[in-house]
Scaffold this motif. Structure first.
Motif, PDB file in Angstrom:
ATOM      1  N   LEU A 196       0.834  -1.196   0.000  1.00 53.41           N
ATOM      2  CA  LEU A 196       0.000   0.000   0.000  1.00 53.41           C
ATOM      3  C   LEU A 196       0.868   1.245   0.000  1.00 53.41           C
ATOM      4  N   ASN A 197       0.264   2.353  -0.360  1.00 52.71           N
ATOM      5  CA  ASN A 197       1.011   3.603  -0.461  1.00 52.71           C
ATOM      6  C   ASN A 197       1.033   4.387   0.840  1.00 52.71           C
ATOM      7  N   SER A 198       0.346   3.889   1.867  1.00 54.53           N
ATOM      8  CA  SER A 198       0.309   4.589   3.152  1.00 54.53           C
ATOM      9  C   SER A 198      -0.216   3.644   4.214  1.00 54.53           C
ATOM     10  N   GLY A 199      -0.208   4.104   5.451  1.00 52.60           N
ATOM     11  CA  GLY A 199      -0.909   3.403   6.507  1.00 52.60           C
ATOM     12  C   GLY A 199      -2.407   3.541   6.309  1.00 52.60           C
ATOM     13  N   ALA A 200      -3.194   2.908   7.184  1.00 54.31           N
ATOM     14  CA  ALA A 200      -4.644   2.911   6.986  1.00 54.31           C
ATOM     15  C   ALA A 200      -5.359   2.653   8.300  1.00 54.31           C
ATOM     16  N   LEU A 201      -6.610   3.088   8.351  1.00 56.44           N
ATOM     17  CA  LEU A 201      -7.493   2.772   9.464  1.00 56.44           C
ATOM     18  C   LEU A 201      -8.201   1.459   9.151  1.00 56.44           C
ATOM     19  N   LEU A 202      -8.068   0.479  10.031  1.00 54.56           N
ATOM     20  CA  LEU A 202      -8.673  -0.831   9.827  1.00 54.56           C
ATOM     21  C   LEU A 202     -10.011  -0.909  10.548  1.00 54.56           C
ATOM     22  N   LEU A 203     -11.031  -1.321   9.816  1.00 59.79           N
ATOM     23  CA  LEU A 203     -12.341  -1.661  10.384  1.00 59.79           C
ATOM     24  C   LEU A 203     -12.475  -3.179  10.286  1.00 59.79           C
ATOM     25  N   PRO A 204     -12.061  -3.910  11.315  1.00 59.61           N
ATOM     26  CA  PRO A 204     -11.900  -5.365  11.182  1.00 59.61           C
ATOM     27  C   PRO A 204     -13.205  -6.151  11.083  1.00 59.61           C
ATOM     28  N   GLN A 205     -14.341  -5.611  11.548  1.00 58.39           N
ATOM     29  CA  GLN A 205     -15.591  -6.366  11.512  1.00 58.39           C
ATOM     30  C   GLN A 205     -16.314  -6.256  10.177  1.00 58.39           C
ATOM     31  N   SER A 206     -15.819  -5.397   9.312  1.00 55.47           N
ATOM     32  CA  SER A 206     -16.525  -5.079   8.082  1.00 55.47           C
ATOM     33  C   SER A 206     -16.096  -6.000   6.948  1.00 55.47           C
ATOM     34  N   GLY A 207     -16.595  -5.694   5.747  1.00 58.06           N
ATOM     35  CA  GLY A 207     -16.257  -6.494   4.579  1.00 58.06           C
ATOM     36  C   GLY A 207     -17.205  -6.181   3.440  1.00 58.06           C
TER      37      GLY A 207
END
Length: 680
Positions: free
Chosen positions: A413-424
């Motif tokens: 990836l080109n940067s860090g990111a905010l993870l929403l782990p329950q989603s999809g």
């Protein structure tokens, strides 16, 4: 940025039982917490006897001060299964200012192996401790509304109007759930002891108990403290001292008789435009117009509450904007407080709980997580602030640096990111079909409703045929911007925004993508060798044909997220799909009763002269007519909670949202705002 939210601080005694550090008090009896709960709260509220005599379709509501370890809720749930009719519903409403984190809750509940089965169901849906406010958890015939808030703040939001004027007070018994006081059948008063927690046991809270009670509402509490006995008696409860549990000498129980008259200062009462006159009798059959995600979720939520539903669709379920091959369960969390941010959080969490609990992840999708990448430097700062706000709730959101995010995604990836782990992601059309496979739902396809006619018993729904398509006690309009073609909802300020998704063949690099990436656009992992990327955002366009320019825009947005996605291409212009989002001026959906627009304009005309004028009168509404539209590009995230709100309103169940959010979604809000700005 929001300040850290209070959570429970726990120490553990030599027997592995939790003790509150904040209040230096135990959560339950050290001898037998579950026996104490059964004795104090279940037995002294006479619950087994009352439940055995419930009629079919009954709703019984318990409200509790202090959710704590959830022991009281689980014990009530267990007893409900043993004593209540199968077709009745238990609503359990509990406030908790200092929620336990999930690990502490799991450790505590392991003390009672006999509750293991239902404890695991609770743990699976237990809300993150940093997500303050209302949370509706569904367990079939048992529903829990868990409110992370101070008791006064939480319970006051159950009232549709907190300070009613004389006219509203006089007519309050004639209002529907939007004015629902008197909704609690039994109180579990289980905060920490008054000597340890005096801030809980106040006159203001006792007043709320009275406002939410009816004659025959009971209460029970472990304490016999004078402040509690006098406070309850002063607001209309008959209070009785009885022997306490174990070594405790006395406790209190009682019943509500009548509240003392409360005078409201002239001009100091709250606006009441959102209040709706109650219809006579229960709603047995509802017609829902539109079988997209909003309509199908509404039909399912009503069917779950025992209501028969006729779901009417011009084409087939999921054929409109819900017909994209793939959609993301995603709502933008915010680093600042506000109504839209609060609704996004409530809706997102409810949607995740719903899709997981119903097995829709993984049956028709994948809970692979969503990575939200920053769109610019300031946005990265905001995403990191969101992660800080939810620092104690990593199951909700957490920040990953560039290397961590790349490892999670499976591609650089080109940067860090905010993870929403329950989603999809989910397949919307398959979702619509899954929701309509309910024995209480019958689907009427190939029928377009263009006129509603009120009858003595409800509504007739008409097309151009000589006979009505259907008749029902109540109607829900859930057909997106087509709602403007129906006379009663033509006043709603709905607009179309064109969106196009693109289907690109996966290559060796892109096939490694394991999660959904979101930035200016989004892209999902390859399914059957194809990535779904999107979606364009085009204003003032009615064009339905796919556009090469929008394909290129979607692919460029994907390439900006990862170099592994730089070589994707769309080989045929029809390798995509165009649909139209239905949006509103404030980006909140429109959910609730349909106003009689002309009557409202006349009734609330004084607002044109002074927007702060308080008019002591309920609004004017079409009887038993409701609407659920305006979800924009967040249909998968917004529609489950909006459907639950609407179904609870129609079936006269406790509502899953606080008063302020219910009003923020209310269909009459635009009429009131425009009158106050002298625009209509």
């Amino acid at each position: 940025m929001d300040q850290p939210k209070p959570t429970a601080s726990i120490t553990w005694d030599e027997n592995g039982q939790p003790i509150s550090s904040q209040f230096d008090d135990v959560y339950f009896s050290k001898n037998s917490g579950i026996d104490e709960t059964r004795f104090v709260f279940l037995h002294h509220n006479h619950l087994p006897e009352r439940w055995q005599h419930l009629s079919a379709g009954s709703v019984f509501t318990i409200a509790e001060t202090g959710f704590g370890t959830g022991l009281n809720f689980l014990a009530a749930w267990q007893m409900w299964r043993d004593h209540a009719p199968a077709n009745a519903t238990l609503h359990f409403i509990s406030v908790e200012k200092f929620p336990l984190n999930r690990d502490d809750l799991e450790r505590t509940l392991s003390l009672w192996p006999e509750l293991k089965e239902i404890a695991q169901l609770l743990l699976a849906q237990y809300p993150p401790v940093d997500a303050r406010g209302f949370h509706r958890l569904n367990f079939g015939s048992v529903q829990l509304t868990l409110i992370y808030a101070d008791a006064i703040a939480g319970f006051s939001q159950l009232l549709a109007i907190e300070n009613p004027g004389p006219e509203v007070q006089r007519r309050s018994c004639g209002f529907s759930q939007y004015a629902r006081a008197n909704c609690v059948d039994a109180w579990f008063l289980d905060g920490f002891a008054p000597a340890k927690n005096p801030d809980l046991w106040t006159d203001d809270l006792f007043q709320l108990f009275a406002k939410l009670s009816h004659t025959d509402t009971t209460f029970a509490t472990f304490t016999a403290a004078g402040i509690v006995r006098r406070g309850l008696a002063a607001v209309g409860f008959t209070v009785e001292k009885v022997p306490g549990y174990g070594s405790k000498r006395e406790m209190l129980r009682g019943i509500f008789s009548a509240a003392p008259a409360v005078e409201t200062a002239k001009g100091k009462y709250d606006p009441s435009w959102h209040l709706v006159e109650a219809s006579e009798g229960s709603v047995k059959e509802v017609a829902v117009i539109g079988a997209g995600m909003a309509g199908c979720h509404t039909a399912w939520a009503l069917a779950q509450k025992g209501v028969r539903v006729a779901l009417i669709e011009q084409f087939e379920p999921g054929a409109g904007a819900s017909g994209n091959p793939l959609g993301i369960v995603y709502a933008k969390l915010s680093h600042t407080a506000g109504t839209l941010a609060d609704f996004n959080l409530r809706a997102y969490l409810y949607a995740c709980r719903f899709y997981h609990a119903q097995g829709l992840f993984p049956a028709i999708g994948d809970a692979c997580g969503v990575l939200q990448l920053p769109e610019h430097g300031e946005h990265e700062t905001q995403l990191k602030q969101i992660a800080e706000i939810f620092a104690r709730s990593p199951e909700l959101a957490r920040w990953l640096d560039k290397d961590e995010a790349s490892a999670f995604a499976g591609v650089p990836l080109n940067s860090g990111a905010l993870l929403l782990p329950q989603s999809g992601w989910l397949q919307p059309q398959q979702l619509c079909h899954a929701l309509t496979r309910h024995p209480n739902i019958r689907v009427i396809s190939g029928a377009r409703v263009n006129r509603l006619a009120q009858t003595e018993s409800g509504w007739d729904l008409w097309s151009d045929a000589e006979q009505p398509i259907a008749s029902a006690d109540a109607v829900v309009i859930a057909c997106a911007f087509s709602a403007k073609e129906i006379e009663q909802t033509s006043y709603l300020p709905l607009k179309k925004i064109r969106g196009q998704i693109s289907l690109a063949e996966a290559n060796a690099q892109s096939a490694q993508l394991k999660t959904v990436l979101c930035g200016d656009g989004y892209i999902a992992p390859a399914i059957n060798g194809q990535h779904c990327a999107g979606a364009s955002f085009v204003l003032h366009s009615e064009e339905t044909a796919p556009s090469w320019n929008e394909h290129q825009e979607n692919l460029a947005n994907a390439a900006a997220l990862s170099p592994a996605l730089a070589d994707l291409s769309v080989t045929e212009i029809n390798h995509g799909r165009t649909s139209f989002r239905c949006t509103t001026p404030d980006y909140l959906p429109i959910v609730g009763p349909v106003a009689d627009a002309e009557a409202m304009k006349e009734q609330f005309a004084p607002l044109r002269r002074d927007a702060k004028t308080t008019i002591d009168s309920p609004g004017s509404y079409h009887p038993s007519l409701f609407v659920n539209v305006g979800h924009g590009s967040r249909g998968l995230a917004y529609t489950p909670l909006c459907a639950e709100l609407l179904a609870s309103l129609i079936a006269n169940h406790p509502l899953p949202l606080p008063r302020d959010l219910i009003q923020a979604l209310h269909p009459a809000r635009f009429l009131i705002r425009d009158l106050g700005r002298n625009r209509i």
